[in-house]
Design an enzyme around this catalytic site. Structure first.
Site, PDB file in Angstrom:
ATOM      1  N   GLY A  25       0.800  -1.214   0.000  1.00  0.00           N
ATOM      2  CA  GLY A  25       0.000   0.000   0.000  1.00  0.00           C
ATOM      3  C   GLY A  25       0.831   1.261   0.000  1.00  0.00           C
ATOM      4  O   GLY A  25       2.007   1.253  -0.350  1.00  0.00           O
ATOM      5  N   LYS A  42      -2.601   5.561   6.073  1.00  0.00           N
ATOM      6  CA  LYS A  42      -1.990   4.354   5.520  1.00  0.00           C
ATOM      7  C   LYS A  42      -3.077   3.592   4.766  1.00  0.00           C
ATOM      8  O   LYS A  42      -4.048   3.115   5.356  1.00  0.00           O
ATOM      9  CB  LYS A  42      -1.396   3.479   6.627  1.00  0.00           C
ATOM     10  CG  LYS A  42      -0.709   2.207   6.097  1.00  0.00           C
ATOM     11  CD  LYS A  42      -0.373   1.242   7.216  1.00  0.00           C
ATOM     12  CE  LYS A  42       0.774   1.732   8.067  1.00  0.00           C
ATOM     13  NZ  LYS A  42       1.216   0.679   9.034  1.00  0.00           N
ATOM     14  N   ASP A 135       9.306  -5.139  15.820  1.00  0.00           N
ATOM     15  CA  ASP A 135       9.804  -4.469  14.609  1.00  0.00           C
ATOM     16  C   ASP A 135      10.461  -3.145  14.977  1.00  0.00           C
ATOM     17  O   ASP A 135      10.312  -2.150  14.272  1.00  0.00           O
ATOM     18  CB  ASP A 135       8.668  -4.250  13.613  1.00  0.00           C
ATOM     19  CG  ASP A 135       9.180  -4.031  12.190  1.00  0.00           C
ATOM     20  OD1 ASP A 135      10.377  -4.307  11.939  1.00  0.00           O
ATOM     21  OD2 ASP A 135       8.402  -3.580  11.337  1.00  0.00           O
TER      22      ASP A 135
END
Length: 348
Positions: A25, A42, A135
């Protein structure tokens, strides 16, 4: 959802410019016409479930709705539209990677302490809520105009706490991956986030990636070169990990040779964050209580921190020059900078 003919949620956000694009995306800057505030949207393409996109996005939404903290990015809205899922976040001007790479910015010891303090506060809140981020890396630490740093990108985050729960070890960008993950551990806890935070701390001190391995094997080699090859007396369980392999012994050099400008307190905290045995590694809360944060100099107030005028200015070259890790090419972002998206099958 609005009825047909009514204004759709997407109409509330006036798109202004693209901030970044990835496999699944795009992120764009927009204006919230209801509040007049700038936001980041997003837009995630909703592929089939085998691709794992739906599950990853839904997990991120669920977790962020439960996390409310000054150092965690705020999810303002989420809605489907035209085959995509839209996540609306507060707009953040830049990220820590851009700060580290901007040679027009001087990072004082107080500045580094401030960035680490905000990072660890956000992580401590996550761990208190039994959430692993999985992450952690500088470009997932966003910074607003007021200098506040906030943890972002919770697509790989998971709840932890059950001693028998098994996860995938293929998380984190390789440069920030703890040794237990590189040896294939499927049962791990908050120590993996601590190791990654230590890598970020080191990167702030060095102004370059600390352990930029090109493969998982090379990553282990770089870790052992920096901290010495672990022996059973340091980490007794490592030989039982699924992907354990024996490396030739390398003694640990003094940390002072790697971080010559760091204070004794900073080196002590770093050493505790990089302990091989995850059961002995310092916790995030213990790190926050470490004397490094109470000793002089005090952390710089966020509003006094320098940030780049715009992301991308004054950046170092990415590949053409040599870095300070021997003859390795100078690379400033981990391979595959977009986060890995795990499918619904197998470990999570």
């Amino acid at each position: 959802m609005s009825k047909s003919g009514d204004n759709q949620p997407v109409d509330r956000y006036l798109r202004r410019q693209i901030l970044g694009e990835g496999t699944y995306g795009v992120v764009y800057k927009a204006t919230d016409t209801k509040t007049g505030k700038t936001v980041a949207v997003k837009k995630i393409r909703l592929g089939n479930q085998k691709e794992g996109v739906n599950f990853t996005a839904l997990r991120e939404i669920k977790l962020l709705k439960e996390l409310n903290h000054p150092h965690i990015v705020e999810l303002i809205d989420a809605f489907p539209h035209d085959g995509s899922l839209h996540l609306v976040f507060e707009y953040m001007q830049t990220d820590l990677e851009a700060v580290i790479r901007d040679r027009n910015i001087f990072l004082s010891p107080g500045d580094i302490k401030s960035y680490m303090l905000m990072t660890l506060k956000g992580l401590a809140y996550c761990h208190k809520k039994w959430v692993l981020h999985r992450d952690m890396k500088p470009n997932n630490l966003l910074i607003g105009e007021n200098g506040l740093l906030k943890l972002a990108d919770f697509g790989l985050a998971r709840l932890f706490g059950s001693p028998n729960r098994r996860f995938t070890h293929q998380v984190f960008a390789t440069w920030y991956r703890a040794p237990e993950l590189l040896f294939g551990s499927r049962q791990y806890g908050a120590g993996v986030d601590v190791w990654a935070a230590g890598c970020i701390f080191a990167e702030l001190l060095l102004r370059r990636p600390f352990l930029p391995g090109s493969t998982e094997i090379d990553q282990l080699g770089k870790i052992f070169q920096a901290f010495g090859t672990p022996v059973p007396s340091q980490w007794s369980d490592m030989i039982y990990l699924p992907d354990y392999m024996e490396f030739s012994y390398t003694p640990a050099p003094p940390l002072r040779t790697i971080f010559p400008m760091a204070s004794d307190d900073a080196l002590d905290l770093l050493a505790k964050m990089f302990i091989y045995d995850p059961r002995q590694r310092i916790t995030i809360q213990q790190a926050l209580d470490h004397r490094y944060f109470s000793s002089s100099p005090s952390p710089t107030e966020p509003g006094k921190l320098q940030i780049p005028a715009s992301k991308g200015d004054a950046l170092e070259p990415k590949a053409s020059e040599q870095n300070q890790h021997g003859n390795s090419p100078a690379v400033l972002s981990p391979p595959g900078k977009m986060r890995r998206v795990m499918g619904p099958e197998g470990f999570t």
